[in-house]
Enzyme design. Sequence first.
Site, PDB file in Angstrom:
ATOM      1  N   TYR A  76       0.840  -1.211   0.000  1.00 49.81           N
ATOM      2  CA  TYR A  76       0.000   0.000   0.000  1.00 49.81           C
ATOM      3  C   TYR A  76       0.869   1.252   0.000  1.00 49.81           C
ATOM      4  O   TYR A  76       0.597   2.214  -0.695  1.00 49.81           O
ATOM      5  CB  TYR A  76      -0.912  -0.011   1.238  1.00 49.81           C
ATOM      6  N   PHE A 128      -7.069  19.637 -24.940  1.00 53.66           N
ATOM      7  CA  PHE A 128      -7.794  18.406 -25.247  1.00 53.66           C
ATOM      8  C   PHE A 128      -9.148  18.506 -24.542  1.00 53.66           C
ATOM      9  O   PHE A 128      -9.275  19.232 -23.557  1.00 53.66           O
ATOM     10  CB  PHE A 128      -6.998  17.178 -24.774  1.00 53.66           C
ATOM     11  N   ASP A 129     -10.163  17.782 -25.028  1.00 58.03           N
ATOM     12  CA  ASP A 129     -11.511  18.055 -24.498  1.00 58.03           C
ATOM     13  C   ASP A 129     -11.661  17.799 -22.999  1.00 58.03           C
ATOM     14  O   ASP A 129     -12.368  18.540 -22.328  1.00 58.03           O
ATOM     15  CB  ASP A 129     -12.617  17.394 -25.336  1.00 58.03           C
ATOM     16  N   ASP A 218       1.093  19.091 -21.178  1.00 52.09           N
ATOM     17  CA  ASP A 218       0.292  17.874 -21.294  1.00 52.09           C
ATOM     18  C   ASP A 218       1.153  16.914 -22.104  1.00 52.09           C
ATOM     19  O   ASP A 218       1.322  17.072 -23.314  1.00 52.09           O
ATOM     20  CB  ASP A 218      -1.041  18.173 -21.997  1.00 52.09           C
ATOM     21  N   ALA A 220       1.003  13.711 -22.888  1.00 49.97           N
ATOM     22  CA  ALA A 220       0.436  12.436 -23.361  1.00 49.97           C
ATOM     23  C   ALA A 220       1.268  11.810 -24.482  1.00 49.97           C
ATOM     24  O   ALA A 220       1.506  10.608 -24.491  1.00 49.97           O
ATOM     25  CB  ALA A 220      -1.009  12.642 -23.836  1.00 49.97           C
ATOM     26  N   LYS A 261      -0.987   6.680 -23.637  1.00 48.01           N
ATOM     27  CA  LYS A 261      -0.437   6.952 -24.966  1.00 48.01           C
ATOM     28  C   LYS A 261       1.056   6.597 -24.924  1.00 48.01           C
ATOM     29  O   LYS A 261       1.417   5.439 -25.052  1.00 48.01           O
ATOM     30  CB  LYS A 261      -0.650   8.424 -25.357  1.00 48.01           C
ATOM     31  N   HIS A 444     -21.458  13.193 -28.820  1.00 56.82           N
ATOM     32  CA  HIS A 444     -20.947  12.217 -29.788  1.00 56.82           C
ATOM     33  C   HIS A 444     -20.857  10.808 -29.207  1.00 56.82           C
ATOM     34  O   HIS A 444     -20.944   9.832 -29.943  1.00 56.82           O
ATOM     35  CB  HIS A 444     -19.572  12.652 -30.317  1.00 56.82           C
TER      36      HIS A 444
HETATM   37  N1  F0G Z   1      -4.580  14.933 -22.989  1.00 56.91           N
HETATM   38  C1  F0G Z   1      -4.526  14.530 -24.271  1.00 56.91           C
HETATM   39  C2  F0G Z   1      -3.686  15.283 -25.242  1.00 56.91           C
HETATM   40  C3  F0G Z   1      -5.261  13.403 -24.679  1.00 56.91           C
HETATM   41  O1  F0G Z   1      -5.198  13.022 -25.955  1.00 56.91           O
HETATM   42  C4  F0G Z   1      -6.051  12.700 -23.729  1.00 56.91           C
HETATM   43  C5  F0G Z   1      -6.831  11.531 -24.117  1.00 56.91           C
HETATM   44  C6  F0G Z   1      -6.066  13.167 -22.410  1.00 56.91           C
HETATM   45  C7  F0G Z   1      -5.312  14.280 -22.077  1.00 56.91           C
HETATM   46  C8  F0G Z   1      -6.893  12.499 -21.339  1.00 56.91           C
HETATM   47  O2  F0G Z   1      -6.284  11.333 -20.935  1.00 56.91           O
HETATM   48  O3  F0G Z   1      -7.954   9.564 -21.514  1.00 56.91           O
HETATM   49  O4  F0G Z   1      -6.026   9.107 -19.970  1.00 56.91           O
HETATM   50  O5  F0G Z   1      -7.911  10.518 -19.229  1.00 56.91           O
HETATM   51  N2  F0G Z   1      -7.066  11.218 -25.327  1.00 56.91           N
HETATM   52  C9  F0G Z   1      -7.756  10.053 -25.829  1.00 56.91           C
HETATM   53  C10 F0G Z   1      -7.911  10.134 -27.324  1.00 56.91           C
HETATM   54  C11 F0G Z   1      -9.012   9.704 -25.111  1.00 56.91           C
HETATM   55  O6  F0G Z   1      -8.596   9.260 -27.894  1.00 56.91           O
HETATM   56  O7  F0G Z   1      -7.329  11.034 -27.941  1.00 56.91           O
HETATM   57  P1  F0G Z   1      -7.099  10.057 -20.385  1.00 56.91           P
END
Ligand code: F0G
Length: 454
Positions: A76, A128-129, A218, A220, A261, A444
Amino acid sequence: MEPWPWKTIIEPFRIKAVEPIPLLHPAERAAALRRAGHNLFKLLADEVTIDLLTDSGTGSMSASQWGALMEGDESYAGSRSFLQLQAVVHDIMGFPHVLPVHQGRAAERILARTLIPPGAVVLNNTHFDTTRAHVEQAGALALDLPVAEALRPQDGSPFKGDMDLAALDAALAEHGSKVVMVMLTLTNNAAGGQPVSMANIEAVSARARAAGVPFYIDAARFAENSWFIHSREPGYDRWSLLDIARRIFSLADGCTMSAKKDGIVNIGGLLCTRDDKVAELFRNELILSEGFPTYGGLAGRDLAAMAVGLGEALDVDYLRYRAKSIAYFAEGLRQVGVPVVQPAGGHAVFIDAGALLPHLPAEQLPGVAVANALYLEGGVRSVEIGELMFPGHAPLQLVRLAVPRRVYTQSHIDYVIEVAAKVAARSSTLGGYRIVHEPPFLRHFSAELAPLQG
Ligand code: F0G
């Protein structure tokens, strides 16, 4: 580094475990799409032959990662696997404070709750969204500052993910002390997976520092972005990918990362900072929602797999193959008459559905028409990024074909190109779609659609 002298791109791995993929009859696909309300998100995995919905959490782990999984320490507190992950993150990113989280949006949520007060402004090349949603949830304004080239699909500029520096200066001047954070998303997913140049990262960092505003990355797809700096930006071809990544992170105060990613894991994420006081805030919020700071909502084995994956993502042979295979995919589509966003991105190919179906206005969802035709034709699942996803404010009607890491071979990609060629050949006959039912937000994912004709 040795240039690759061959025309054929080989996957720099061989396959040790295989997973069958479903091959469906056209009538089965048509029935599946009807059942799914003509929305590809609602298909079952067993109804999809080649799944290019996302590159997130869909990669194949290596034998070393599977080995590390068995060695995962499930304590833990003070887990060995955490120390292993922390050492790798220190080495690549150099941030003293490393907090594991279960995925990228968990890091974004903690960041928003601790550093983004109501009324604040956050600047990003393109949020990112999920990042945008967390900033807005905090009552703050999320401003996107992409360069103009990002919106021109046929513009082949090498760093279309850059932030517009003049717009950054203007936003800092206009919003003054309300700006609480400047962010760069590497690569710029929402703008076509396009990379950000080192020159731009340096300039954004310098401006944020001069304004006294924290600068976060970010991360990713930091490894893919590092590859593009290495291969496209003058002076960096002699730098190792690790040194490029280190330089990038040295310019930032912290980062969020979806490790699904470029961590090449199926689940996992990171939140990092240099600042001791901020780290304390992060840790408190992490304990509240994710778990103890040495596991952060993950199993010890997940931390171990992430530690190995982060290193593998910077492997030069892997990154060269990844970039070349995505460029091959984009070029193959272009040659069969499918317009794609130029240049090819780091993790996906984007079809310009608006250009392929000029007879359909945005309200008739040309992106959905193309994505659904690709599914009906050959069981290929992609995602619309246009009017359905961003009602009223999608600059382009696109279809994203995201390529999972180390999953599909070149023959799978050749198959998708063949499927797309058939769709392109009858593009003038493709009809639009209308929305039958939609939820109040993020429509969507669950909207029900119907074809406008037949
Ligand atoms: N930032 C970026 C640039 C991303 O592409 C994503 C996720 C996230 C943050 C959020 O990360 O999904 O681990 O919570 N992108 C995916 C996509 C979902 O299909 O582009 P997460």
